[in-house]
Design a protein around this motif. Sequence first.
Motif, PDB file in Angstrom:
ATOM      1  N   MET A 131       0.851  -1.180   0.000  1.00 26.63           N
ATOM      2  CA  MET A 131       0.000   0.000   0.000  1.00 26.63           C
ATOM      3  C   MET A 131       0.893   1.239   0.000  1.00 26.63           C
ATOM      4  O   MET A 131       1.748   1.395   0.864  1.00 26.63           O
ATOM      5  N   GLU A 132       0.678   2.093  -0.989  1.00 26.10           N
ATOM      6  CA  GLU A 132       1.487   3.304  -1.120  1.00 26.10           C
ATOM      7  C   GLU A 132       0.572   4.485  -1.410  1.00 26.10           C
ATOM      8  O   GLU A 132       0.013   4.594  -2.506  1.00 26.10           O
ATOM      9  N   GLU A 133       0.388   5.342  -0.402  1.00 32.46           N
ATOM     10  CA  GLU A 133      -0.438   6.539  -0.542  1.00 32.46           C
ATOM     11  C   GLU A 133      -1.834   6.211  -1.086  1.00 32.46           C
ATOM     12  O   GLU A 133      -2.325   6.848  -2.018  1.00 32.46           O
ATOM     13  N   GLY A 134      -2.439   5.197  -0.498  1.00 35.97           N
ATOM     14  CA  GLY A 134      -3.817   4.887  -0.839  1.00 35.97           C
ATOM     15  C   GLY A 134      -4.018   4.065  -2.097  1.00 35.97           C
ATOM     16  O   GLY A 134      -5.151   3.880  -2.535  1.00 35.97           O
ATOM     17  N   ARG A 135      -2.934   3.550  -2.663  1.00 30.10           N
ATOM     18  CA  ARG A 135      -3.042   2.678  -3.822  1.00 30.10           C
ATOM     19  C   ARG A 135      -2.150   1.466  -3.625  1.00 30.10           C
ATOM     20  O   ARG A 135      -1.224   1.476  -2.806  1.00 30.10           O
ATOM     21  N   VAL A 136      -2.435   0.411  -4.400  1.00 29.95           N
ATOM     22  CA  VAL A 136      -1.648  -0.813  -4.292  1.00 29.95           C
ATOM     23  C   VAL A 136      -0.602  -0.856  -5.400  1.00 29.95           C
ATOM     24  O   VAL A 136      -0.920  -0.613  -6.568  1.00 29.95           O
TER      25      VAL A 136
END
Length: 322
Positions: free
Chosen positions: A189-194
Amino acid sequence: MGKAKNVVILATGGTIAGTAAHSSQSVGYTAAQLGVEQLLAAVPDLAQVAGGGLISEQVAQLDSKDMDGPTWRHLALRCAHWQAQEDVAAVVITHGTDTLEETAWFLHEVLPVSTKPVVLTCAMRPATALLADGPQNLRDAVACAVDAKACGVLVVAAGQVHGARAVRKQHPYRLDAFSSGEQGPLGWMEEGRVRWQQPADMGGAQGGCLELLPAAGDWPWVELVSSHAGCNGRAVDALVAQGVQGLVVAATGNGTLHHALEAALQRAMRAGVPVWLGTRCSEGQLVGSPETASTEALQPRPVTLSPVKARISLQLALISDL
């Protein structure tokens, strides 16, 4: 542009809903104290992350160490119900950490193949902790559910996305307690995205088993036994005498068994008790070879699952045969 769809949050209790007397306590707490609405209130922008609406439901309220078959059945039926709704995009489940890997595998086995992901999440610290990890994990789980390119049953915790087959709890209290071993996570998970690394396994392996699950506590009795130095077969003989319906063995190394335990397991199989064989090793899986194959007619069935997950699959196999 299509109408935004809902994300369903199913709560089952666990540490993520736990409370302690003081914010400094991250170990001494009581699990399953807060309701689902309180969990959602801790993440003010959760509906925005979902990109549509949020539907919440309190399916259970327990410490996951006490998870049982009837609760699993109820949870699976609620998942299937919501997956069937046209206005639902995904299902997120809040769960305790102790048996999360077992619940994830159970759902993977019984839920029908769907284009709508099921994502489990959890917390290692109670909701009252000074630096509680539950709200971020819940936010990440909803974001993952919306972003998921592959479907099936996933686990999101500590910024990682795991598949139901490989995930396991590897540490008793660390925040990043979950691992997929040598396989590695499916993504991060990176800033609300996968950021996906690999696709997830699809669910629905058992096909139709969901309708066969017992509503009461009379699930097939399957026990775990372990091979170890100084082992004997008395526990196996006692279990068979008491009516155990299946056994899963955590073997040493590449499926090796203490000779006394192996003899007891062969007695169990002669009595009609199925025996499945896994390994105590935390990574890798059993690899058979002609050189190591036994000449005995009655041998445990080797499986590529961890022993706790093999136990679930054996239970489901027995249910399907009833």
